[in-house]
Design a protein around this motif. Structure first.
Motif, PDB file in Angstrom:
ATOM      1  N   SER A  16      49.667  37.040  54.745  1.00 21.40           N
ATOM      2  CA  SER A  16      50.341  37.294  53.301  1.00 21.40           C
ATOM      3  C   SER A  16      52.264  36.732  53.764  1.00 21.40           C
ATOM      4  O   SER A  16      52.464  36.905  55.118  1.00 21.40           O
ATOM      5  CB  SER A  16      51.629  39.325  53.656  1.00 21.40           C
ATOM      6  N   THR A  17      52.149  35.886  52.247  1.00 16.98           N
ATOM      7  CA  THR A  17      53.583  35.642  52.279  1.00 16.98           C
ATOM      8  C   THR A  17      54.299  35.714  51.178  1.00 16.98           C
ATOM      9  O   THR A  17      53.562  36.625  50.528  1.00 16.98           O
ATOM     10  CB  THR A  17      53.607  33.569  52.846  1.00 16.98           C
ATOM     11  N   ALA A  18      55.634  34.994  50.496  1.00 15.00           N
ATOM     12  CA  ALA A  18      56.432  35.817  48.934  1.00 15.00           C
ATOM     13  C   ALA A  18      55.818  34.839  48.471  1.00 15.00           C
ATOM     14  O   ALA A  18      55.406  33.661  48.508  1.00 15.00           O
ATOM     15  CB  ALA A  18      58.102  35.365  49.701  1.00 15.00           C
ATOM     16  N   ARG A  19      55.725  35.522  47.343  1.00 11.22           N
ATOM     17  CA  ARG A  19      54.746  34.378  46.261  1.00 11.22           C
ATOM     18  C   ARG A  19      56.230  34.748  45.064  1.00 11.22           C
ATOM     19  O   ARG A  19      56.612  35.718  44.490  1.00 11.22           O
ATOM     20  CB  ARG A  19      53.999  35.353  45.597  1.00 11.22           C
ATOM     21  N   LEU A  20      56.383  33.583  43.923  1.00  9.06           N
ATOM     22  CA  LEU A  20      56.579  33.057  43.004  1.00  9.06           C
ATOM     23  C   LEU A  20      55.766  34.118  41.258  1.00  9.06           C
ATOM     24  O   LEU A  20      54.670  32.938  41.760  1.00  9.06           O
ATOM     25  CB  LEU A  20      57.315  32.375  42.258  1.00  9.06           C
ATOM     26  N   GLY A  40      56.049  40.192  47.677  1.00 11.02           N
ATOM     27  CA  GLY A  40      54.954  39.626  48.818  1.00 11.02           C
ATOM     28  C   GLY A  40      53.454  39.380  48.322  1.00 11.02           C
ATOM     29  O   GLY A  40      53.027  40.739  47.402  1.00 11.02           O
ATOM     30  N   PHE A  41      52.338  39.098  49.184  1.00 13.51           N
ATOM     31  CA  PHE A  41      51.367  38.884  48.932  1.00 13.51           C
ATOM     32  C   PHE A  41      50.599  40.564  48.448  1.00 13.51           C
ATOM     33  O   PHE A  41      49.446  40.883  48.169  1.00 13.51           O
ATOM     34  CB  PHE A  41      50.321  37.792  49.274  1.00 13.51           C
ATOM     35  N   ASP A  42      50.957  40.974  50.278  1.00 15.14           N
ATOM     36  CA  ASP A  42      50.419  42.192  50.426  1.00 15.14           C
ATOM     37  C   ASP A  42      50.724  43.206  48.982  1.00 15.14           C
ATOM     38  O   ASP A  42      49.535  44.215  48.774  1.00 15.14           O
ATOM     39  CB  ASP A  42      51.100  42.648  51.287  1.00 15.14           C
ATOM     40  N   VAL A  43      51.732  43.490  48.090  1.00 17.11           N
ATOM     41  CA  VAL A  43      52.157  44.120  47.548  1.00 17.11           C
ATOM     42  C   VAL A  43      51.781  43.743  45.770  1.00 17.11           C
ATOM     43  O   VAL A  43      50.928  44.586  45.807  1.00 17.11           O
ATOM     44  CB  VAL A  43      54.016  44.133  46.606  1.00 17.11           C
ATOM     45  N   VAL A  64      52.809  30.413  42.517  1.00 18.25           N
ATOM     46  CA  VAL A  64      54.163  29.902  44.032  1.00 18.25           C
ATOM     47  C   VAL A  64      53.683  30.304  44.895  1.00 18.25           C
ATOM     48  O   VAL A  64      54.472  31.734  45.304  1.00 18.25           O
ATOM     49  CB  VAL A  64      55.355  28.942  44.337  1.00 18.25           C
ATOM     50  N   ASP A  65      53.341  30.193  46.102  1.00 16.34           N
ATOM     51  CA  ASP A  65      53.198  30.077  47.775  1.00 16.34           C
ATOM     52  C   ASP A  65      54.632  29.902  48.477  1.00 16.34           C
ATOM     53  O   ASP A  65      54.376  28.708  48.533  1.00 16.34           O
ATOM     54  CB  ASP A  65      51.785  30.353  48.293  1.00 16.34           C
ATOM     55  N   LEU A  66      55.625  30.680  48.521  1.00 12.56           N
ATOM     56  CA  LEU A  66      57.075  30.326  48.841  1.00 12.56           C
ATOM     57  C   LEU A  66      56.726  30.211  50.473  1.00 12.56           C
ATOM     58  O   LEU A  66      57.569  29.892  50.558  1.00 12.56           O
ATOM     59  CB  LEU A  66      58.051  31.021  48.714  1.00 12.56           C
ATOM     60  N   GLY A  67      56.110  30.985  50.764  1.00 11.87           N
ATOM     61  CA  GLY A  67      55.795  30.793  52.646  1.00 11.87           C
ATOM     62  C   GLY A  67      56.947  31.567  53.894  1.00 11.87           C
ATOM     63  O   GLY A  67      56.076  31.645  54.823  1.00 11.87           O
ATOM     64  N   PHE A  68      57.409  32.605  53.087  1.00 12.01           N
ATOM     65  CA  PHE A  68      58.891  32.605  53.633  1.00 12.01           C
ATOM     66  C   PHE A  68      58.125  34.299  54.056  1.00 12.01           C
ATOM     67  O   PHE A  68      57.062  34.503  52.990  1.00 12.01           O
ATOM     68  CB  PHE A  68      59.908  33.033  53.749  1.00 12.01           C
ATOM     69  N   CYS A  69      58.484  35.365  54.756  1.00 10.74           N
ATOM     70  CA  CYS A  69      58.154  36.140  55.600  1.00 10.74           C
ATOM     71  C   CYS A  69      57.015  36.859  55.811  1.00 10.74           C
ATOM     72  O   CYS A  69      56.077  37.252  54.966  1.00 10.74           O
ATOM     73  CB  CYS A  69      59.127  37.132  54.179  1.00 10.74           C
ATOM     74  N   GLY A  70      55.866  36.200  56.168  1.00  8.77           N
ATOM     75  CA  GLY A  70      55.044  35.692  56.367  1.00  8.77           C
ATOM     76  C   GLY A  70      54.288  36.761  57.715  1.00  8.77           C
ATOM     77  O   GLY A  70      54.953  37.274  58.355  1.00  8.77           O
ATOM     78  N   LYS A  75      59.582  24.288  47.816  1.00  7.66           N
ATOM     79  CA  LYS A  75      58.145  24.595  48.858  1.00  7.66           C
ATOM     80  C   LYS A  75      57.127  23.456  49.661  1.00  7.66           C
ATOM     81  O   LYS A  75      56.702  23.564  51.017  1.00  7.66           O
ATOM     82  CB  LYS A  75      57.122  25.459  47.781  1.00  7.66           C
ATOM     83  N   ASP A  76      56.942  22.370  48.771  1.00  5.14           N
ATOM     84  CA  ASP A  76      56.387  21.060  49.473  1.00  5.14           C
ATOM     85  C   ASP A  76      56.868  20.432  50.574  1.00  5.14           C
ATOM     86  O   ASP A  76      56.162  20.172  50.913  1.00  5.14           O
ATOM     87  CB  ASP A  76      55.699  20.184  48.233  1.00  5.14           C
ATOM     88  N   SER A  77      58.378  19.965  50.533  1.00  2.38           N
ATOM     89  CA  SER A  77      58.880  19.035  51.183  1.00  2.38           C
ATOM     90  C   SER A  77      59.200  20.237  51.943  1.00  2.38           C
ATOM     91  O   SER A  77      58.900  20.129  53.058  1.00  2.38           O
ATOM     92  CB  SER A  77      59.819  19.292  50.479  1.00  2.38           C
ATOM     93  N   SER A  78      59.524  21.647  52.331  1.00  2.00           N
ATOM     94  CA  SER A  78      59.531  22.085  53.435  1.00  2.00           C
ATOM     95  C   SER A  78      58.566  22.223  54.437  1.00  2.00           C
ATOM     96  O   SER A  78      58.457  22.439  55.210  1.00  2.00           O
ATOM     97  CB  SER A  78      60.428  23.747  53.187  1.00  2.00           C
ATOM     98  N   ALA A  79      57.551  22.525  54.032  1.00  2.00           N
ATOM     99  CA  ALA A  79      56.204  22.171  54.180  1.00  2.00           C
ATOM    100  C   ALA A  79      55.790  20.647  54.997  1.00  2.00           C
ATOM    101  O   ALA A  79      55.098  21.151  55.924  1.00  2.00           O
ATOM    102  CB  ALA A  79      54.831  23.518  53.646  1.00  2.00           C
ATOM    103  N   GLN A  80      56.568  20.044  54.908  1.00  2.00           N
ATOM    104  CA  GLN A  80      55.965  18.856  54.926  1.00  2.00           C
ATOM    105  C   GLN A  80      57.192  18.664  56.733  1.00  2.00           C
ATOM    106  O   GLN A  80      57.621  19.208  56.957  1.00  2.00           O
ATOM    107  CB  GLN A  80      56.695  17.698  54.997  1.00  2.00           C
TER     108      GLN A  80
END
Lengths: 215, 215
Positions: B181-185, B71-74, B86-92, B210-215
């Protein structure tokens, strides 16, 4: 009203037993369905704060709890301004240095200078390696410290050892001991000074029940 | 062999799904009977290190894992030298300032100077209060931070908020937000530089999925 900070987890059951001997019945916190973090005693004269291990000395140092029960390991690591009153004797374990059994090191002074040491207890570890005058690089981990030597992130670890099973399962051996840890009764120093006798009564009963259980 | 550090807990399921899209099948770590902390991928070309949230950036920074998902928090709290790819977008969830609903404070700048703020994320909190030029005393807690205002150990807390249910149940309200915060690679910078193309391939697939799931 007296507030007692109690650590969730391994210390909880024995903590409740010992406080019951001193007249504070917190058995409600052992109910697996309990979700409350502030739990009144059966008599209503006291309450328990159910917190994480590492937070017990914090709540006591700030005076939000007048008493607390916590392991000497956490107390040594946190270095908070609390009074360490009674060695309650339960939940004994060793704070130890461990390495891979195949590594050849058989005491901490044999470790190579500037090697990496992983631990959850980096303050305790720093003090120990300063005392033996061995410069090491500490790697702070928050869990599964036994992975350290297996992954190669650290040559050695400093961690709590109770039965030694986790070490054995991971091919590690203890090579030195920092100290032996047991549960301690701690208190907020100012509350002790302003006490009208009620805290002292609890402390004395817990002290004497410890002495009688040691006989 | 590629090693990926994965956080146990809330991030794990989505992390495994996203790595599977990039050809790394770590579904074995989701088996509730799994006790291993180092788990090979189904193809045998990679392995997962199953560690605590806060330890993911540590294993990646030291190069014991070339990739990690955390997570971006950690990531913000630990400040380790890793590449945030990469911002994976999940666990916001939101990193927020919260106070007692009855307190009357409705934004962080209204808090009294030198008040106490409890948090698991004291580095993030320190940065935030420095940025708004409000001196506060930070109290580091390791769990149940929502107890802070209830016990009086702190006027405010800085904590992660997902649904807001824990805050509501404890009579607290959000008054400010530090970041979302979201999960990051993440990756080990030196491994990226020495990469023969295999890491880059995984990273590009995870970026495009990630890009395709954001569309």
């Amino acid at each position: 009203m007296i507030t007692v900070a109690l650590a969730k987890g391994a210390l909880l059951k024995d903590s409740v037993t010992r406080l019951a001997q001193a007249g504070l019945d917190f058995s409600a916190v052992l109910d697996p369905t309990n979700r409350l973090l502030m739990v009144p005693s059966a008599c209503g004269r006291a309450k328990a704060l159910l917190v994480r291990n590492g937070d017990v000395p914090v709540y006591v140092a700030y005076g939000q709890a007048q008493l607390g029960i916590v392991g000497f390991d956490v107390l040594s690591e946190k270095q908070m301004p609390v009074a360490n009153l009674v060695d309650l004797g339960f939940c004994g374990c060793r704070m130890s240095v461990a390495v891979k059994a195949t590594s050849g090191y058989r005491s901490a002074v044999e470790l190579p200078p500037h090697c990496r040491v992983a631990s959850k207890f980096t303050s305790c570890a720093r003090q120990f390696f300063e005392d033996i005058d061995l410069p090491v690089e500490l790697v702070h981990l928050t869990g599964s410290v036994e992975l350290g030597p297996l992954t190669g992130i650290a040559e050695a670890i400093v961690d709590l050892v109770a039965t030694g099973r986790t070490l054995r399962e991971n091919g590690l051996i203890e090579i030195d001991q920092l100290f032996y840890s047991t549960a301690r009764l701690i208190a907020h120093p100012l509350s002790l000074r302003l006490d009208n006798g009620r805290l002292q009564e609890i402390i004395e009963i817990m002290q004497s029940s410890k002495d009688s259980s040691a006989q």
